[in-house]
Design a protein around this motif. Structure first.
Motif, short mmCIF file in Angstrom:
data_model
loop_
_atom_site.label_atom_id
_atom_site.label_comp_id
_atom_site.label_asym_id
_atom_site.label_seq_id
_atom_site.Cartn_x
_atom_site.Cartn_y
_atom_site.Cartn_z
N TYR A 334 0.82 -1.22 0.00
CA TYR A 334 0.00 0.00 0.00
C TYR A 334 0.85 1.27 0.00
CZ TYR A 334 -3.45 -3.50 1.23
OH TYR A 334 -4.24 -4.63 1.23
N TYR A 335 2.13 1.13 -0.41
CA TYR A 335 2.99 2.32 -0.46
C TYR A 335 3.93 2.19 -1.65
CZ TYR A 335 5.87 6.24 1.05
OH TYR A 335 6.52 7.44 1.12
N ALA A 336 3.98 3.25 -2.45
CA ALA A 336 4.89 3.29 -3.60
C ALA A 336 5.85 4.45 -3.40
CB ALA A 336 4.11 3.45 -4.90
N GLY A 337 7.12 4.22 -3.70
CA GLY A 337 8.10 5.29 -3.56
C GLY A 337 9.04 5.05 -2.41
N ARG A 343 10.90 14.85 -0.72
CA ARG A 343 9.71 15.25 -1.48
C ARG A 343 8.46 14.51 -1.01
NH1 ARG A 343 8.66 11.73 -5.88
NH2 ARG A 343 10.24 10.10 -6.13
N ASN A 344 8.64 13.40 -0.27
CA ASN A 344 7.51 12.65 0.27
C ASN A 344 7.20 13.00 1.72
OD1 ASN A 344 7.09 11.15 -2.12
ND2 ASN A 344 8.70 9.70 -1.54
N GLU A 345 7.86 14.05 2.22
CA GLU A 345 7.72 14.37 3.65
C GLU A 345 6.27 14.68 4.03
OE1 GLU A 345 9.21 18.05 6.30
OE2 GLU A 345 10.84 16.82 5.50
N TYR A 346 5.84 14.04 5.14
CA TYR A 346 4.49 14.26 5.65
C TYR A 346 4.49 13.92 7.14
CZ TYR A 346 -0.51 13.55 6.52
OH TYR A 346 -1.77 13.61 7.04
N ASP A 467 8.00 10.23 5.96
CA ASP A 467 6.60 10.22 5.51
C ASP A 467 5.79 9.34 6.46
OD1 ASP A 467 4.19 10.17 4.23
OD2 ASP A 467 4.96 9.45 2.29
N PHE A 468 4.94 9.98 7.28
CA PHE A 468 4.12 9.24 8.24
C PHE A 468 3.10 8.33 7.56
CE2 PHE A 468 0.56 9.21 11.47
CZ PHE A 468 1.22 8.39 12.37
N ARG A 469 2.83 8.58 6.29
CA ARG A 469 1.93 7.70 5.56
C ARG A 469 2.53 6.31 5.37
NH1 ARG A 469 1.00 12.40 1.19
NH2 ARG A 469 3.27 12.30 1.47
N TYR A 470 3.86 6.25 5.43
CA TYR A 470 4.53 4.95 5.24
C TYR A 470 4.20 3.95 6.35
CZ TYR A 470 8.28 1.50 4.86
OH TYR A 470 8.98 0.33 4.79
N PRO A 471 4.41 4.28 7.65
CA PRO A 471 4.02 3.30 8.67
C PRO A 471 2.52 2.99 8.66
CG PRO A 471 4.62 5.41 9.68
CD PRO A 471 5.05 5.46 8.25
N LEU A 472 1.69 3.96 8.28
CA LEU A 472 0.26 3.67 8.18
C LEU A 472 0.00 2.65 7.07
CD1 LEU A 472 -1.23 7.29 8.51
CD2 LEU A 472 -1.07 5.52 10.28
N ALA A 473 0.72 2.79 5.95
CA ALA A 473 0.58 1.84 4.85
C ALA A 473 1.12 0.47 5.24
CB ALA A 473 1.30 2.36 3.60
N VAL A 474 2.22 0.45 5.99
CA VAL A 474 2.79 -0.82 6.45
C VAL A 474 1.80 -1.54 7.36
CG1 VAL A 474 4.60 -1.84 7.90
CG2 VAL A 474 5.20 -0.17 6.14
N TYR A 475 1.09 -0.76 8.20
CA TYR A 475 0.07 -1.37 9.05
C TYR A 475 -0.99 -2.06 8.18
CZ TYR A 475 -3.67 -2.04 12.43
OH TYR A 475 -4.64 -2.61 13.20
N GLY A 476 -1.39 -1.40 7.11
CA GLY A 476 -2.34 -2.03 6.19
C GLY A 476 -1.80 -3.33 5.63
N GLY A 477 -0.49 -3.35 5.35
CA GLY A 477 0.14 -4.58 4.88
C GLY A 477 0.10 -5.69 5.91
#
Length: 674
Positions: A334-337, A343-346, A467-477
């Motif tokens: 659920y994460y690309a990049g 540039r992906n900072e969030y 990018d905080f979206r990354y650990p959230l996406a990993v949780y989805g995984g």
């Protein structure tokens, strides 16, 4: 037939030659964001595996690596050696050396395949060895063998299918899983085809609510049908109240063989008395958490040897519990990049707030209060229980006590265990009286710093992430990976012709708060994401219940005990707080509007839920500051689960009815401050 022999599954039967027992362990090790179930092997040590009969076209597949947290500290290169014993001789079949401190190419899993075809038809014994050079330091030589396995072709041996028509019960649970993260509960992205199918063939409860946000406390409620104030467990490290009537014992008394397959050391490594209510406990091989695939294989092997009578099996999964990471390809599903690119900072500051040592997480969150001299109720409880362990007055260890003992003198001010225990007892007593001693505050800060290395080991996959979206996406995984393990388990039941006759229940003891402005990635707060959990039941085929039914209305997890008894047509007259929902299931009807009550950690807070509202309130009799108030933002908080709104002041008018219900429940049950 192509077959895989996983060497990690036989770790309990290996012979180990090492200076200490903790030199060898099974762990999830993450290197360069690749997670593997790995045999941790600190040099100098050797592991001799039980004999394996080799088939044709055999290969030993594995990877070697050094823990990421040790790379900057590694004193010496580590040698990895595989030897093979056959026909009374031992031959070295593989040698390699890793030095990630100096070589960038060694900063990852280094994968290998070893040809074993010449041993076809023979019984061999594999020996893994790690060592360093003569008189070289072994400090930080934290070596690992990733998922070593023999893949070979073996002759198909037809076994007579076992004739089994027993009414088995399978309770499948997954820690830290809110209902809304499953596809069958409406998540728009996370894929859960296995659980979706189970729901399509069974019954899904839209509003299942837990009675605790704590792991053990919730499991005790599930098994006893009682609220926390009735069974007494409100902390992760307490013991199961074996004197209470419970599901495992009740089924055992009615002829069931009971088994508990565990996936975390938290539940299987502590002295919690669960082994006193189950016939068998299949303890986790891994530390601190075990991959669901290992748990599945461990349970299936044992279940094949089951007695000829009904079985109640609780299979516990820990794959979703943060801050864990699933294996490929689930980790990047659920994460690309690149999550480390600017540039992906969030919300990069949120990354550093993801912790793994639970007691440290609690203490860190309330540190500003402690620094201002204000005592905090939950911290006092943690410290008092740690003192009890240090003074040999208790075997029930909070994780802080476990880490203090593991760290030794560094965590005990250079004093003996008894001396430090007495010092901590006095300091904690002063805090209980309302003042935070400066000496204690300094020690708390020091222990938090010492624990950072332990946390870095578990959260190394977050190094450099912005990018905080990354650990959230990993949780989805992790959710999709868990789903694949549930699907594999259900598929096995179908292959063995056991599915139709069995009652299968899937749920979670609590959820997880992943996003929060005050403290993300935790479950120590009564809130919708920690209390609203999935609940799916696949009924035995002899019940003429329409598949795919979705039942609305509140069902408590304490309702499971009497409901299971009724589904299995087992007479009972227990005095429980839980209520059987078999009639609603049988008729496919919604549960009438009602309220659900829950208790927070340490009995500090309580909640009442009447969808879509959840009201959480601090225990009125507690006059100290609390973790609950710090992380909630107020002593009293109202959640609107339909809109996502959270109110901590200017609460809407609906709160009055909820306050009245909560007050009446407290009075009716006689709840007082701990």
């Amino acid at each position: 037939m192509l077959q895989t022999e996983y060497l990690v599954d036989s770790l309990a039967a290996v012979s180990i030659d090492a200076p200490s027992a903790d030199y060898v362990d099974l762990q999830k090790i993450i290197l360069a964001r690749e997670v593997e179930t790995a045999i941790f092997q600190h040099p100098p040590s050797s592991i001799a595996f039980p004999p394996v009969k080799v088939g044709t076209n055999a290969k030993l597949v594995f990877a070697i690596g050094i823990k990421e947290v040790a790379w900057p500290q590694l004193k010496s290169p580590v040698r990895f050696i595989v030897s093979i014993e056959s026909d009374g001789r031992r031959r070295v079949a593989f040698r390699a050396t890793l030095n990630p401190r100096k070589l960038e190419s060694d900063r990852a899993w280094v994968r290998h395949k070893l040809d074993l075809s010449k041993f076809a038809g023979q019984s061999i014994k594999l020996v893994f060895t790690t060592k360093v050079g003569w008189r070289r330091s072994t400090e930080y030589a934290w070596a690992g063998w990733a998922n070593p396995r023999i893949i070979h072709k073996v002759a198909v041996v037809s076994k007579p299918r076992r004739h089994d028509r027993q009414p088995h019960i399978f309770l499948l649970t997954a820690d830290a899983l809110p209902a809304r993260y499953l596809g069958c509960y409406g998540h728009p992205e996370i894929q859960t085809p296995g659980l979706d199918q189970l729901a399509a063939e069974g019954v899904l409860f839209e509003q299942a609510w837990s009675q605790s946000c704590m792991t053990l406390g919730s499991y005790v409620s599930i098994l006893t049908g009682l609220h926390s104030h009735e069974h007494g467990v409100s902390r992760e490290w307490q013991a199961f109240p074996v004197a209470k009537t419970n599901l495992a014992t009740a089924l055992k008394q009615r002829g069931y063989h009971t088994t508990f397959a565990v996936s975390s050391r938290e539940l299987s490594g502590r002295e919690n008395y669960l082994d006193r209510i189950f016939d068998e406990v299949l303890r986790t091989l891994s530390n601190p958490m075990q991959d669901g695939a290992v748990t599945n294989r461990q349970f299936i092997r044992r279940f094949e040897q089951r007695p000829d009578r009904p079985c109640f099996s609780w299979i516990h999964y820990f794959d979703v519990h943060p801050p864990s990471m699933p294996p490929a390809p689930f980790a990047s599903m659920y994460y690309a990049g690149d999550p480390t690119e600017s540039r992906n900072e969030y919300l990069p500051s949120e990354i550093g707030r993801i912790r793994s040592v639970e007691s440290a997480l609690v203490v860190r969150a309330v540190l500003p209060l402690l620094e201002s001299g204000q005592a905090v109720a939950e911290v006092i409880d943690i410290l008092e229980d740690t003192v009890a362990v240090l003074k040999d007055r208790s075997d029930f260890k909070p994780d802080l006590a476990e880490h203090v003992l593991n760290l030794g003198a560094r965590a005990m001010r250079g004093e003996s265990r008894d001396q430090f225990g007495e010092w901590l007892r006095h300091q904690t007593k002063v805090m209980r009286d309302g003042r935070v001693p400066n000496e204690l505050l300094q020690w708390i800060k020091e222990i938090i710093k010492l624990l950072e290395r332990t946390e870095q080991d578990i959260t190394s996959w977050l190094n450099g992430v912005v990018d905080f979206r990354y650990p959230l996406a990993v949780y989805g995984g992790t959710v999709t990976y868990l789903d694949s393990q549930i699907a594999a388990f259900v598929s096995h039941l179908k292959d063995q012709d056991l599915y139709d006759q069995s009652l299968i229940i899937f749920t979670a003891p609590h959820g997880e708060i992943l996003e929060s402005p005050r403290l993300p990635y935790q479950h120590f707060l009564l809130a919708p994401d920690t209390l609203h959990v999935p609940l799916i039941m696949k009924l035995p085929a002899h019940h003429d219940v329409k598949p795919g039914v979705r039942i609305n209305g509140v069902i408590d997890l304490i309702d499971l005990f009497p409901t299971i008894m009724d589904i299995q047509r087992l007479p009972h007259s227990f005095k429980l707080s839980g209520v059987s929902r078999w009639n609603q299931i049988n008729q496919g009807e919604d549960i009438l509007p009602r309220e659900s009550f829950a208790t927070g950690p340490h009995h500090v807070s309580h909640s009442v839920c009447r969808p879509p509202y959840l009201l959480v309130d601090k225990q009125p009799a507690i006059h100290l500051e609390t973790f609950h108030a710090v992380v909630s933002g107020a002593n009293e908080v109202l959640y609107d689960t339909s809109s996502g709104e959270v109110y901590s002041d200017d609460l809407p008018g609906v709160v009055e009815k909820l306050r009245k219900s909560l007050d009446e429940w407290r009075k009716r049950t006689g709840i007082t401050a701990p």
